[in-house]
Design an enzyme around this catalytic site. Structure first.
Site, PDB file in Angstrom:
ATOM      1  N   ARG A 138       7.052  -2.583  -6.834  1.00 37.39           N
ATOM      2  CA  ARG A 138       7.339  -1.679  -5.716  1.00 37.39           C
ATOM      3  C   ARG A 138       8.849  -1.511  -5.602  1.00 37.39           C
ATOM      4  NH1 ARG A 138       5.663  -0.336  -0.217  1.00 37.39           N
ATOM      5  NH2 ARG A 138       7.256   1.150   0.409  1.00 37.39           N
ATOM      6  N   ARG A 175       4.714   5.147  -4.341  1.00 39.30           N
ATOM      7  CA  ARG A 175       4.840   3.710  -4.584  1.00 39.30           C
ATOM      8  C   ARG A 175       3.716   3.187  -5.461  1.00 39.30           C
ATOM      9  NH1 ARG A 175       4.549   3.368   1.645  1.00 39.30           N
ATOM     10  NH2 ARG A 175       6.029   4.978   1.196  1.00 39.30           N
ATOM     11  N   ASP A 199       1.582  -0.491  -1.767  1.00 46.59           N
ATOM     12  CA  ASP A 199       2.015  -0.606  -0.376  1.00 46.59           C
ATOM     13  C   ASP A 199       1.009  -1.500   0.331  1.00 46.59           C
ATOM     14  OD1 ASP A 199       3.534  -0.046   1.929  1.00 46.59           O
ATOM     15  OD2 ASP A 199       2.229   1.608   2.489  1.00 46.59           O
ATOM     16  N   ASP A 244       0.418  -3.007   4.090  1.00 47.47           N
ATOM     17  CA  ASP A 244       0.845  -2.962   5.493  1.00 47.47           C
ATOM     18  C   ASP A 244      -0.005  -3.904   6.329  1.00 47.47           C
ATOM     19  OD1 ASP A 244       2.837  -1.059   5.151  1.00 47.47           O
ATOM     20  OD2 ASP A 244       1.540   0.629   5.636  1.00 47.47           O
TER      21      ASP A 244
END
Length: 162
Positions: free
Chosen positions: A84, A93, A96, A98
């Site tokens: 990344r 990307r 990712d 989150d």
């Protein structure tokens, strides 16, 4: 330390995204202090931000024996393992990860806001999350994930065939 239930979102739109996401699930499960309890189906989703390829997104439920900041650090470390690179906000990307929800914790620090501040407006998060955690109550809105999904824009979110 007791274990805590968490929800994360996963996304990728560079390289072999599906293989990356499947490998990320395995990597998460092999990370000390993290156990993957379930993950959603895979969804192809329209990107947010600058012009770029569509994403593949999913969500996962984790049991963690890590504090929120430790979990965030582990997620960022895994992103780096998958190459990344952060060039532009909301840019493409390879991976990712989150942190969406950490039990029912409400937290705001310079590096972490819980629950994730934009999760309630993102169909690409709510659709897969509702699949595995429909009844989880968002600690700020006091609505369940499935209730939040009813008002979210889910256009551009398509379940991938198995």
């Amino acid at each position: 330390m007791k274990s805590t239930k968490c929800a994360i979102a996963l996304g990728s739109n560079l390289g072999d995204s599906l293989a990356t996401l499947k490998s990320a699930i395995v990597t998460l499960n092999n990370t000390p202090g993290i156990a993957v309890k379930s993950n959603s189906s895979w969804y192809q989703t329209a990107p947010v931000g600058p012009p770029q390829p569509d994403y593949i997104n999913a969500c996962a439920i984790l049991e963690v024996a890590l504090e929120p900041e430790q979990l965030l650090a582990a997620l960022l470390e895994i992103e780096i393992k998958f190459n990344r690179i952060r060039r532009e906000k909301w840019g493409p990307r390879t991976l990712d990860l989150d942190l969406l929800l950490y039990d029912n914790l409400i937290l705001e620090t310079p590096t972490l806001t819980l629950p994730h501040p934009r999760m309630t407006e993102r169909g690409f998060v709510l659709v897969p999350l509702a699949e595995i955690a429909a009844d989880w109550v968002h600690p700020v809105t006091k609505s369940t994930i499935v209730q939040l999904l009813q008002t979210a824009d889910c256009s551009g979110v398509q379940k991938l065939p198995l």
